[in-house]
Write an enzyme that holds these catalytic residues in place. Structure first.
Site, PDB file in Angstrom:
ATOM      1  N   HIS A   2      -3.898  -5.751   2.493  1.00  0.00           N
ATOM      2  CA  HIS A   2      -3.470  -5.870   3.813  1.00  0.00           C
ATOM      3  C   HIS A   2      -4.179  -7.253   4.447  1.00  0.00           C
ATOM      4  O   HIS A   2      -4.897  -7.828   3.753  1.00  0.00           O
ATOM      5  CB  HIS A   2      -4.135  -4.787   4.556  1.00  0.00           C
ATOM      6  CG  HIS A   2      -3.592  -3.356   4.212  1.00  0.00           C
ATOM      7  ND1 HIS A   2      -2.392  -2.997   4.626  1.00  0.00           N
ATOM      8  CD2 HIS A   2      -4.357  -2.270   3.571  1.00  0.00           C
ATOM      9  CE1 HIS A   2      -2.420  -1.617   4.139  1.00  0.00           C
ATOM     10  NE2 HIS A   2      -3.375  -1.306   3.644  1.00  0.00           N
ATOM     11  N   CYS A   4       0.875  -1.240  -0.126  1.00  0.00           N
ATOM     12  CA  CYS A   4       0.170  -0.137   0.115  1.00  0.00           C
ATOM     13  C   CYS A   4       1.066   1.254  -0.063  1.00  0.00           C
ATOM     14  O   CYS A   4       1.483   1.669  -0.852  1.00  0.00           O
ATOM     15  CB  CYS A   4      -1.019  -0.084   1.128  1.00  0.00           C
ATOM     16  SG  CYS A   4      -2.344   1.052   0.847  1.00  0.00           S
TER      17      CYS A   4
HETATM   18  N1  GLN Z   1      -2.273   6.520   2.226  1.00  0.00           N
HETATM   19  C1  GLN Z   1      -2.449   5.755   1.157  1.00  0.00           C
HETATM   20  C2  GLN Z   1      -3.785   5.868   0.752  1.00  0.00           C
HETATM   21  O1  GLN Z   1      -4.641   6.197   1.069  1.00  0.00           O
HETATM   22  C3  GLN Z   1      -2.016   4.431   1.518  1.00  0.00           C
HETATM   23  C4  GLN Z   1      -2.913   3.879   2.571  1.00  0.00           C
HETATM   24  C5  GLN Z   1      -2.367   2.512   3.231  1.00  0.00           C
HETATM   25  O2  GLN Z   1      -1.227   2.288   3.267  1.00  0.00           O
HETATM   26  N2  GLN Z   1      -3.292   1.490   3.751  1.00  0.00           N
HETATM   27  O3  GLN Z   1      -3.909   5.848  -0.498  1.00  0.00           O
END
Ligand code: GLN
Length: 224
Positions: A194, A95
């Site tokens: 995740h 992510c």
């Molecule tokens: N902040 C990033 C987004 O919202 C990554 C989010 C995350 O790592 N879950 O796209």
């Protein structure tokens, strides 16, 4: 005493949303099953880092704010990580970490967070939907089930160089347009999954195998 497997966890204290540290714990388990001890170093703000000292690099997810903090420290890793990735050593980026391997991430408030620029991909925010929910995708390792929560949409800038990690069955993956999830380049994996993603034993075992190979290449084959 055999040399332990060495894992670098980039910004463990900042980039660990939704339990991504579970990926490292799961790898520790599978590597333990193969008889290896594992040392994990938190490579965070200001920590000296030479990727060649490691058998695996992990970079977890993070919120936009943490990503802006990390992005300021990150450029010093560009050369060592680019060499590591080009050498075919294994890395997993989830992510926010995945986004930061690319050129940039343009966030909801219009800020452009500069990435490492190692891989030809970029990430942009678009107002209509945050991508949240269960995901399922088909990979060369079998089906992977996870969940996603991101506002950034990731696009490949060079589709000959980067390959998707999987084809979407459920959820968004990289973005709502391409029907694919994640990225593979040599032995570097990126993913929005995740869960943590490596609770899917098929892919966890495949990555553990790459780590053992990378370790043996670094320290030499055991003599006895
Ligand atoms: N902040 C990033 C987004 O919202 C990554 C989010 C995350 O790592 N879950 O796209």
């Amino acid at each position: 005493m055999a040399e332990p497997i060495r894992i670098a966890y980039l910004y463990e204290d900042l980039m660990n949303t939704y339990g991504d540290s579970g990926d490292v714990k799961i790898l520790r388990y599978w590597l333990g099953q193969e008889g290896y001890a594992v040392v994990v170093d938190n490579v965070s703000l200001g920590t000296p880092f030479n990727a060649a000292d490691y058998d695996f690099v992990f970079f977890g997810g993070g919120q936009d704010y943490e990503q802006t903090v990390v992005a300021k420290d990150l450029p010093r890793f560009k050369d060592t990580l680019a060499d590591y990735i080009e050498a075919g050593k294994p890395m997993l980026a989830i992510c926010g970490g995945y986004q930061l391997l690319g050129a940039y991430y343009k966030t909801s408030d219009g800020t452009t967070i500069k990435g490492l620029g190692i891989l030809p991909l970029h990430t942009v925010f678009k107002a209509d939907a945050r991508m949240i929910g269960d995901t399922e995708f088909e990979t060369e390792y079998g089906t992977v089930k996870a969940f996603e929560n991101h506002s950034g949409r990731t696009y490949f800038d060079d589709k000959n160089k980067l390959h998707p990690l999987g084809k979407m069955i459920q959820g968004y993956g990289n973005n709502p347009d391409d029907g694919v999830e994640g990225m593979r380049y040599k032995n570097t994996f990126g993913s929005y999954a995740h869960g943590p993603i490596l609770r899917n034993a098929n892919i966890a075992k495949a990555i553990a195998k790459l780590i053992v190979k990378s370790h043996l290449d670094r320290v030499g084959q055991p003599t006895a």
